[in-house]
Motif scaffolding. Structure first.
Motif, short mmCIF file in Angstrom:
data_model
loop_
_atom_site.label_atom_id
_atom_site.label_comp_id
_atom_site.label_asym_id
_atom_site.label_seq_id
_atom_site.Cartn_x
_atom_site.Cartn_y
_atom_site.Cartn_z
N ASN A 34 29.49 -6.77 14.81
CA ASN A 34 30.64 -7.49 15.33
C ASN A 34 30.43 -7.78 16.82
N PRO A 35 30.38 -9.05 17.21
CA PRO A 35 30.11 -9.37 18.62
C PRO A 35 31.17 -8.84 19.59
N ASP A 36 32.38 -8.58 19.10
CA ASP A 36 33.44 -8.10 19.99
C ASP A 36 33.26 -6.64 20.37
N ILE A 37 32.60 -5.84 19.54
CA ILE A 37 32.49 -4.40 19.83
C ILE A 37 31.06 -3.89 19.87
N ALA A 38 30.08 -4.75 19.63
CA ALA A 38 28.68 -4.28 19.58
C ALA A 38 28.22 -3.73 20.93
N MET A 39 28.53 -4.43 22.02
CA MET A 39 28.09 -3.96 23.33
C MET A 39 28.80 -2.66 23.70
N TYR A 40 30.06 -2.52 23.31
CA TYR A 40 30.77 -1.26 23.57
C TYR A 40 30.14 -0.12 22.78
N SER A 41 29.70 -0.40 21.57
CA SER A 41 29.03 0.63 20.78
C SER A 41 27.73 1.08 21.44
N ILE A 42 26.98 0.14 21.98
CA ILE A 42 25.75 0.49 22.68
C ILE A 42 26.06 1.26 23.96
N MET A 43 27.15 0.88 24.64
CA MET A 43 27.55 1.62 25.84
C MET A 43 27.91 3.07 25.50
N ILE A 44 28.65 3.26 24.44
CA ILE A 44 29.02 4.61 24.02
C ILE A 44 27.77 5.41 23.65
N PHE A 45 26.85 4.78 22.95
CA PHE A 45 25.60 5.45 22.57
C PHE A 45 24.80 5.85 23.81
N THR A 46 24.67 4.95 24.77
CA THR A 46 23.90 5.23 25.98
C THR A 46 24.58 6.31 26.81
N PHE A 47 25.91 6.26 26.89
CA PHE A 47 26.66 7.28 27.62
C PHE A 47 26.45 8.65 27.00
N TRP A 48 26.56 8.70 25.68
CA TRP A 48 26.40 9.98 24.97
C TRP A 48 24.97 10.51 25.13
N LYS A 49 24.00 9.61 25.14
CA LYS A 49 22.60 10.01 25.27
C LYS A 49 22.32 10.66 26.62
N GLY A 50 22.95 10.17 27.69
CA GLY A 50 22.67 10.69 29.01
C GLY A 50 23.64 11.75 29.49
N LEU A 51 24.69 12.02 28.73
CA LEU A 51 25.75 12.92 29.17
C LEU A 51 25.23 14.33 29.47
N GLY A 52 24.44 14.88 28.59
CA GLY A 52 23.93 16.23 28.79
C GLY A 52 23.04 16.34 30.01
N TYR A 53 22.21 15.35 30.23
CA TYR A 53 21.31 15.35 31.38
C TYR A 53 22.10 15.37 32.69
N PHE A 54 23.11 14.51 32.79
CA PHE A 54 23.88 14.46 34.03
C PHE A 54 24.76 15.70 34.20
N MET A 55 25.22 16.28 33.10
CA MET A 55 26.00 17.52 33.22
C MET A 55 25.13 18.66 33.75
N VAL A 56 23.88 18.72 33.35
CA VAL A 56 22.97 19.74 33.88
C VAL A 56 22.75 19.53 35.38
N LEU A 57 22.61 18.28 35.79
CA LEU A 57 22.44 18.00 37.22
C LEU A 57 23.68 18.40 38.01
N TYR A 58 24.87 18.05 37.50
CA TYR A 58 26.10 18.43 38.20
C TYR A 58 26.28 19.94 38.22
N LEU A 59 25.95 20.60 37.14
CA LEU A 59 26.04 22.06 37.10
C LEU A 59 25.12 22.69 38.14
N ALA A 60 23.91 22.17 38.27
CA ALA A 60 22.98 22.68 39.28
C ALA A 60 23.53 22.45 40.68
N GLY A 61 24.14 21.29 40.91
CA GLY A 61 24.73 21.01 42.22
C GLY A 61 25.89 21.93 42.52
N LEU A 62 26.72 22.20 41.52
CA LEU A 62 27.86 23.11 41.74
C LEU A 62 27.41 24.54 41.95
#
Length: 169
Positions: A34-62
């Motif tokens: 569906n062209p109306d939601i396909a890019m949002y689906s890819i955004m959610i996928f990309t966000f979920w893929k990088g979430l753990g990596y960035f949380m580890v970085l923030y945890l190290a900073g804290l």
């Protein structure tokens, strides 16, 4: 993201919570077609893929914030809000800069997700997918090289802006 995939199955299983629920209600959303939601689906996928990596970085900073600084602020009578804005945020600023730079550049170089999930269809044409399309489908290497340089230049401009906003004076 498939019709019979985990997301549609989950939405079908919680559909009884909806006011217009009927017993034969099945969620069959075409998340990637569906062209109306396909890019949002890819955004959610990309966000979920990088979430753990960035949380580890923030945890190290804290965890790098010295406990003595927090204790001194508490002894001086600073409340939690003041400690957050005047101690935590300034000491985690380098980590925020790193994460914003990595996520911005990562967002600009989204290619593999688009290629694998939609092959550029359903309005999911990104800048790097355009470079790939020009180079390896249209065999127009000059346009692809120029587009790649434009993407690189744009990444550099965003990096300079982020260093100005979050970098040390």
């Amino acid at each position: 993201f498939k019709y019979d995939g985990m997301l549609n199955s989950f939405l079908t299983s919680v559909a009884h919570l909806l006011p217009f629920y009927s017993a034969d209600y099945v969620v069959d959303i075409d998340w990637l077609g569906n062209p109306d939601i396909a890019m949002y689906s890819i955004m959610i996928f990309t966000f979920w893929k990088g979430l753990g990596y960035f949380m580890v970085l923030y945890l190290a900073g804290l965890q790098a914030i010295p406990a003595e600084v927090e204790e001194a602020a508490i002894l001086d009578g600073a409340n939690a809000w003041d400690r957050f804005w005047k101690i935590t945020i300034p000491l985690v600023k380098p980590t925020i800069l790193l994460c914003t730079m990595l996520s911005t550049i990562g967002a600009l170089k989204v290619f593999l997700e688009v290629l694998v999930l939609t092959d550029g269809k359903a309005d999911t044409y990104t800048a790097l997918f355009y470079v790939y399309d020009q180079a390896f489908r249209n065999y127009d290497f000059g346009v692809a090289a120029a587009a790649g340089l434009v993407v690189t230049f744009f990444c550099m401009i965003l990096a300079v802006i982020q260093f100005r906003l979050f970098g040390e004076k």
